[in-house]
Design a protein around this motif. Sequence first.
Motif: not given
Length: 823
Positions: A369-388
């Motif tokens: 509820t604190v994060a929601r009060g500041f309009n912050l939302r965390v995505d449920n999935n890890m980010k993908k990154a392009a590697g070499r």
Amino acid sequence: MASSKSVAQLRKPPLRPGYGKNGKQITVFANHYAIQFQNDNSIVHYDMQIEPESKIKEVVRGVFKGLQEIHGHLFRGVTVAFDSRCNVYANKRLHEVTTEAKSYKVDQIRDNGSVKVYTVTLKEVLLIQLADLNRALKGEADVPYPALQAADVVLRWTLTNKFNMVYRSFYPTPGQDDCRSLGRGHESWRGFYQSARPSQTGLSLNIDTSHTAFYEALRVDDYLCTYFGSQMTKMNESERRKFATELKNVQVVATHGHKRKYRITDISSRKPDEIQFENDGQRVTVTAYLRSAYKINLQYPNLPCLKLNNKEIYLPMEVCEIRPGQYYKKKINEYETSNMVKFAAIPADQRRNKINEYVNRTANYSTDTVARGFNLRVDNNMKKAAGRVLPPINVIYRDKRTMTPRDGSWNLQNIKFFTTKKVECWGCLWFRDRLTIGKVEKFINGLKTATEECGIQGISERNLIDKPRSIANASKDFTTAVRDWMHKSSGKLDFVLCIIPGNIPDIYGSIKTIADLEYQLPTQCIQSKNVDRANKQFLANVALKINAKLGGTNNVVQQSPILNKPTIIFGADVTHPGIGDKESPSIAAVVGSADIELSKYFSAIRIQEHRKEIIADLQNVVREMLKSFYQKLHRKPERIIFYRDGVSEGQFASVIREELTAIEKACASLEQGYRPAITFVVVQKRHHTRFFPARKEDSVGKARNVPPGLVVDRSICHPSEFDFYLCSHFGIQGTSRPTHYHVLVDESEFTPDVLQQFTYQLCHLYCRCTRSVSIPAPVYYSHHLAFRARSYLAQRHGDGERALNAKINAALTKNLNAAVFFA
């Protein structure tokens, strides 16, 4: 040559010059989760001070909660978050609190029932506009760190009130899979690290597993037996003092009566039947009181009482239980550390699953509820990154024999070192530890064969074996043997092999200190337990170290275009004393390359102020190494590449201002107008970014890690500055930790491909093994040099810092062939 403009005046790190292109493309998951926010939102930052002051976070947090309860009108309709120190963040302005400081009274009931009154002062200090953060994430402005800190605190506040918090990590009460006994009454909990980070794909929440030691929730008498490893029914004075230190300030709960909470302040020297107090007008002993009031007959009446709460409160150990969830702040021993490392080392796919489970179940940001009060939302999935994945670096030995690493490693079969030094005379000194002369001679014969096969001449010919020596007189016996051998060899003693017991670190430190500072004599120490176990691979690894210490070159790699101009490569690190040490000095160690093969290094050590991170005497260190480079190679460096370890992001500005300025002044002091191009790269291992292969076929080894050579410079790197992650090693156990490289200055204007490839090459030039390592060799060498200096300090602490610095510098100056004697 670079412009004469001062590096320090540039202040800011360079912008990213582009992205690397070399290598096989793969996709990886990064343990970063997107944080979504509304660009037009603002956050109000308040400063909070309490009087009387407290540095205990639990106390300060309790005062803040009391403020919310007693003066709730201030917070009506407002969502707030607090960092448990002095920073309060609100999604809108608090009622009646302005930029003018305003004070409020807060009563706090303490554990003993008394009331303490605090004065809380609040004032508004900053209106944070998230639009500024959004521009920075697009690379259009500098990162506004107050906004980043605010988002971080907001996303931590709910968790702070739910879980045990240790520094930046949270530790929920663990299940069986997330807790491991370490021994001596300590246990490791698996928790989770959390930090808001700026990246090219927006704001990220970096989540990782973390591990630390806690006190086991045992009855204190049981803890006593576990700590000392035996059944304890009484204690002598030495044991009492040691146990008092172990449990000082630990919280306990009485197992009788009202289950009151107490804090241990000492271990009394008196037993329960020796301590009396007033009860209903009569003097009674602790033993008698517990028997009459609670029907408790003490099992261990000869154990001393605990002294509690800085008052005359005494309770027997067996009626007190250690409260769960208390962080163990002292240093755990080697056995416990080994147990913790094994517990923490889980395969990459399991680590990824645990992190995802934490995000979606344990922390469950979607319901915050604190994060929601500041309009912050965390995505449920890890980010993908392009590697070499960079191609393997070919490793070159004598006669241009080339080895191509497989999974980051190669072997020495039928290989001779690139260059070697002929050995005229060497000695072997061994200490009594259930070893026989027959075992020692068998080991030496194996070593002779191994070194000869690797191309080192002379070890198989002349050596001096000393009689077995006493452990008690290690320093004296080593000195006597060396003097004797020096005389017999007419001063041509090249190195000494020392076989020592592995459980007495002082012997190692004393031998290295005497050999390095008094005789400038290379030594190779072998633990006696390895003499019997020494197989061909072990002996080949010993040969690697011996050759490097003698000034040989084990292997080289194909020359980088960076070295087309005379270039000196530096590695630098500053190490600090251990946990709880508030006096010992810090140690700065710097190495600088002395040949084009990058196998030999000039070295410098500076013992400096306690916990000072900036290298204090860097100007003189760099000046002397530049002179030595010219004297050895007869060319002035036109480029300086400086790999600096151990610097956090908060110290970047100080490093630019002080260390880069010192390098500039060192150059200017040698010759008017002399100004080689400087590239300064910070090397960071103490971070929490991890990568996980998106496809099973891209993983390597039993731990299913990313392959060695992985470079990531997109998605989760800095929005605008020149940085990249390189995982240069093969992860044998646990999850591979990539190294983060952040370029603070690049006057040579290297392309990402050139700098990334060169850095990867340096990871194949570490003289102690036949595998690519996790950081560039010169950085590794600076670590070893600092560790060696710590031995000098322990052995010669009575000399004083100035005298010891002079002694060390005099010894290092005599290392004319720049051999890595500290390898």
